[in-house]
Enzyme design. Structure first.
Site, PDB file in Angstrom:
ATOM      1  N   LYS A   1     -18.183   1.874   0.851  1.00 61.53           N
ATOM      2  CA  LYS A   1     -16.889   2.434   1.238  1.00 61.53           C
ATOM      3  C   LYS A   1     -15.763   1.924   0.349  1.00 61.53           C
ATOM      4  O   LYS A   1     -14.751   2.570   0.187  1.00 61.53           O
ATOM      5  CB  LYS A   1     -16.581   2.084   2.699  1.00 61.53           C
ATOM      6  CG  LYS A   1     -17.420   2.895   3.684  1.00 61.53           C
ATOM      7  CD  LYS A   1     -17.122   2.503   5.116  1.00 61.53           C
ATOM      8  CE  LYS A   1     -18.084   3.221   6.067  1.00 61.53           C
ATOM      9  NZ  LYS A   1     -18.185   2.615   7.380  1.00 61.53           N
TER      10      LYS A   1
HETATM   11  N1  GLU Z   1     -21.855   3.387  13.301  1.00 61.10           N
HETATM   12  C1  GLU Z   1     -22.974   3.113  12.443  1.00 61.10           C
HETATM   13  C2  GLU Z   1     -22.505   2.993  11.005  1.00 61.10           C
HETATM   14  O1  GLU Z   1     -21.441   3.500  10.655  1.00 61.10           O
HETATM   15  C3  GLU Z   1     -24.060   4.151  12.474  1.00 61.10           C
HETATM   16  C4  GLU Z   1     -24.568   4.393  13.835  1.00 61.10           C
HETATM   17  C5  GLU Z   1     -25.888   5.097  13.906  1.00 61.10           C
HETATM   18  O2  GLU Z   1     -26.036   6.156  13.285  1.00 61.10           O
HETATM   19  O3  GLU Z   1     -26.739   4.635  14.610  1.00 61.10           O
HETATM   20  O4  GLU Z   1     -23.203   2.408  10.216  1.00 61.10           O
END
Ligand code: GLU
Length: 275
Positions: free
Chosen positions: A246
């Site tokens: 990111k």
């Molecule tokens: N929130 C998690 C992330 O941004 C991904 C969640 C998931 O797909 O299980 O890495």
């Protein structure tokens, strides 16, 4: 009905890899005439920012990816995660952990699991009386008592990945944190809770989370939440083979858009076919 979701953590701008992940979930839902949900996993309030949430919603829309129903924002539902944890507390499947990162490092656990050193279990041995006093006055997390949890499961744990059955071995994660000391929840608890609550039938996500799915199956089984199917996809990499990050502006949808790239061009860079 097929229900998929894209569940980003807003710790930075949407990059080409997350755009691909969003499209992957979107196309699986759309191809099946199902629903595609958007969920913001923002419980890590130190690292997540609302301006990133706003920007990623704008970027997804600009890329032509539409979602069904309202966006679920995890920090607006902390009571849900507290209630799920309370159920585990009543069943004696979690215990409070007063250790700091430094305490855990000093304990020098030799065993490593998929998420790094396995917690040595220091606070599992604190007496109930002492626990009650310390919970009232010391910062603490809540950890899953892995052995107690596994004792509740009588059949082998499995999940379906691209139609194949995979057997799980969650024991190697050790006593994972289900509620962080700084926020009422943890990634593992909140993601499995919300997939259940939102009726997600197919979880799509990067292959870096494949092992984690074994732990998630255990949490689902303990909570009585049905198992969704899974499809882990390859991660986009740069020319040197590194995963996209990111913090890298060159792969940020936001930056590419601001510099005049068209949505078609950005979709092509993300490996998204014409919509
Ligand atoms: N929130 C998690 C992330 O941004 C991904 C969640 C998931 O797909 O299980 O890495």
């Amino acid at each position: 009905m097929t229900i998929t979701r894209f569940a980003p953590s807003p710790t930075g701008h949407l990059h080409l890899g997350s755009a691909y992940a969003a499209w992957f979930a979107w196309q699986r839902a759309r191809a099946a005439g199902g629903q595609f949900l958007l969920r913001i996993e923002d419980i890590d309030t130190q690292r997540c920012r609302t301006d990133y949430t706003d920007a990623l919603i704008t970027d997804l829309d600009w890329l032509g990816l539409d979602w069904d129903g309202p966006v679920r924002v995890q920090t607006e539902h902390l009571g849900d995660y507290r209630a799920a944890l309370d159920g585990l507390k009543r069943r004696g499947l979690v215990y409070p952990c007063f250790c700091s990162r430094a305490d855990i490092a000093a304990a020098g656990s030799a065993a490593h699991g998929p998420e790094g050193p396995i917690y040595p279990g220091t606070c599992r041995h604190v007496s109930p009386e002492c626990r009650a006093v310390r919970v009232a006055c010391e910062p603490h997390a809540w950890r899953l008592d892995m052995q107690a949890a596994l004792a509740q499961i009588d059949a082998p744990l499995v999940f379906t990945e691209h139609g194949e059955i995979r057997v799980c071995d969650p024991a190697r994660f050790g006593d994972v944190v289900l509620e962080r000391r700084d926020t009422p929840g943890s990634y593992h608890l909140c993601v499995t809770h919300d997939d259940w609550l939102q009726g997600v039938t197919l979880v799509t996500r990067g292959e870096d989370l494949l092992e984690t799915t074994e732990l998630h199956r255990l949490i689902q089984a303990l909570m009585g939440w049905p198992a969704p199917a899974y499809a882990h996809h390859v991660l986009l990499r740069d020319a040197t083979g590194q995963r996209l990050a990111k913090r890298d502006a060159a792969t940020s949808v936001h930056v590419l858009r601001a510099s005049g790239a068209t949505a078609d061009a950005v979709r092509a860079l993300a490996g998204i076919p014409g919509l």
